[in-house]
Design a protein around this motif. Structure first.
Motif, PDB file in Angstrom:
ATOM      1  N   ASP A  51       0.948  -1.096   0.116  1.00 25.56           N
ATOM      2  CA  ASP A  51       0.004   0.205  -0.087  1.00 25.56           C
ATOM      3  C   ASP A  51       0.835   1.278  -0.287  1.00 25.56           C
ATOM      4  N   ARG A  52       0.707   2.086  -0.686  1.00 28.93           N
ATOM      5  CA  ARG A  52       1.652   3.504  -0.982  1.00 28.93           C
ATOM      6  C   ARG A  52       0.846   4.677  -0.125  1.00 28.93           C
ATOM      7  N   ARG A  53       0.420   3.921   0.868  1.00 24.60           N
ATOM      8  CA  ARG A  53      -0.851   4.926   2.121  1.00 24.60           C
ATOM      9  C   ARG A  53       1.163   4.450   2.608  1.00 24.60           C
TER      10      ARG A  53
ATOM     11  N   THR B 160      -3.450  -4.355  -2.128  1.00 25.37           N
ATOM     12  CA  THR B 160      -4.374  -4.024  -0.975  1.00 25.37           C
ATOM     13  C   THR B 160      -5.053  -4.810  -0.494  1.00 25.37           C
TER      14      THR B 160
ATOM     15  N   ASP C 220      -2.967  -1.795   9.270  1.00 23.31           N
ATOM     16  CA  ASP C 220      -4.213  -1.557   8.730  1.00 23.31           C
ATOM     17  C   ASP C 220      -4.741  -2.653   8.300  1.00 23.31           C
TER      18      ASP C 220
END
Length: 290
Positions: A31-33, A48, A81
């Motif tokens: 996840d690039r977050r 994701t 997450d």
């Protein structure tokens, strides 16, 4: 209507039905977050927790173990997450930490669903940990009831036999213990792992058939069956199954068929009751599912 599944070839569902409570004990979320570590080329997009839910619908698993991927380093936020997104009652995680991790951080990870730490050392490229970290960290996580998960090659396993014998906690070997094919049963690592399993605290993940298979998908990964069945015969109560989605070692054009991988378990563990043990009872114990 056919449905496309991210990072998974084919569209059919498995012929082998997943029992209620079945667990995919090895997958990754990218996840690039969240912070990246090492080469950004190792990043996998469209992988994701929301993307993974499509795979769950395809193969029928309900529980999940999220394994921290190499590209996210020791920032385990992505895995925590994913556990929350997939549901804390149905998801657990395996983190990556270094010896300077605080006790408070370990307690936070435990509260977030982490139940083990991983050492991905089969190649030195972008490794966040080293062999010298295994023993001190194993001592610390043992107090939490966690295990150490090892993605090592067979020569590394054989070369570190004394270290492995000293570890106080449960040991989980990734991907059939990465024994080379053919000849897996004759490699010295087979005897090392077998002795560890005699101690009653060593587990094997029945996963990653494509990693060492020489017959490949065209041959149904049939050359993996002898080693998989050997691990099951040794200790059927200490094996779990995992998809290894999104198959980060494989190219975008060469992703395996996850229905085929799930059905492969039927050949590895043909007895239905024993297969339910692998998919439901064993992971419930190892990963602390209620």
């Amino acid at each position: 209507m056919d449905v496309a599944y991210p990072h998974s070839s084919g569209t059919r569902k498995p012929a082998c039905a997943a029992p209620a409570g079945a667990c995919d004990a090895h997958m990754h979320v990218y996840d690039r977050r969240f912070a990246l570590h090492g080469s950004p080329d190792a990043m996998v997009d469209n992988a994701t927790a929301a993307d993974y839910r499509l795979l769950q619908q395809r193969i029928g698993t309900e529980r999940t173990v999220v394994v921290q991927p190499r590209v996210h380093g020791t920032d385990n936020s992505v895995t925590l997450d994913a556990i929350r997104t997939l549901g804390t009652a149905r998801a657990r995680g395996v983190a990556v930490v270094r010896p300077d991790v605080s006790d408070a951080e370990l307690e936070r990870l435990h509260a977030g669903g982490i139940r083990g730490i991983r050492f991905t050392l089969y190649t030195a490229a972008n490794a966040a940990t080293g062999f010298e970290m295994v023993e001190p960290l194993a001592q610390r996580v043992h107090a939490l009831g966690w295990h150490v998960q090892l993605h090592w090659n067979a020569d590394q396993i054989a070369g570190h036999a004394a270290l492995l014998a000293r570890l106080p906690c449960t040991i989980v070997f990734d991907h059939l213990a990465r024994l080379p094919l053919p000849g897996a049963l004759s490699h010295p690592a087979f005897d090392v792992v077998s002795r560890l399993r005699d101690s009653g605290r060593t587990w094997i993940k029945l996963s990653g058939a494509y990693l060492d298979s020489k017959t490949g998908a065209a041959g149904g990964y049939e050359d993996t069956t002898p080693i998989a069945q050997a691990w099951v015969r040794q200790a059927p109560e200490r094996v779990v199954w995992g998809s290894d989605w999104p198959h980060p070692t494989e190219s975008a054009a060469g992703k395996p068929d996850d229905a085929m991988l799930f059905d492969l378990l039927g050949g590895w563990v043909p007895d239905e009751a024993q297969r339910r043990r692998v998919l439901v009872d064993n992971p419930a114990l190892l990963y602390d599912f209620s």
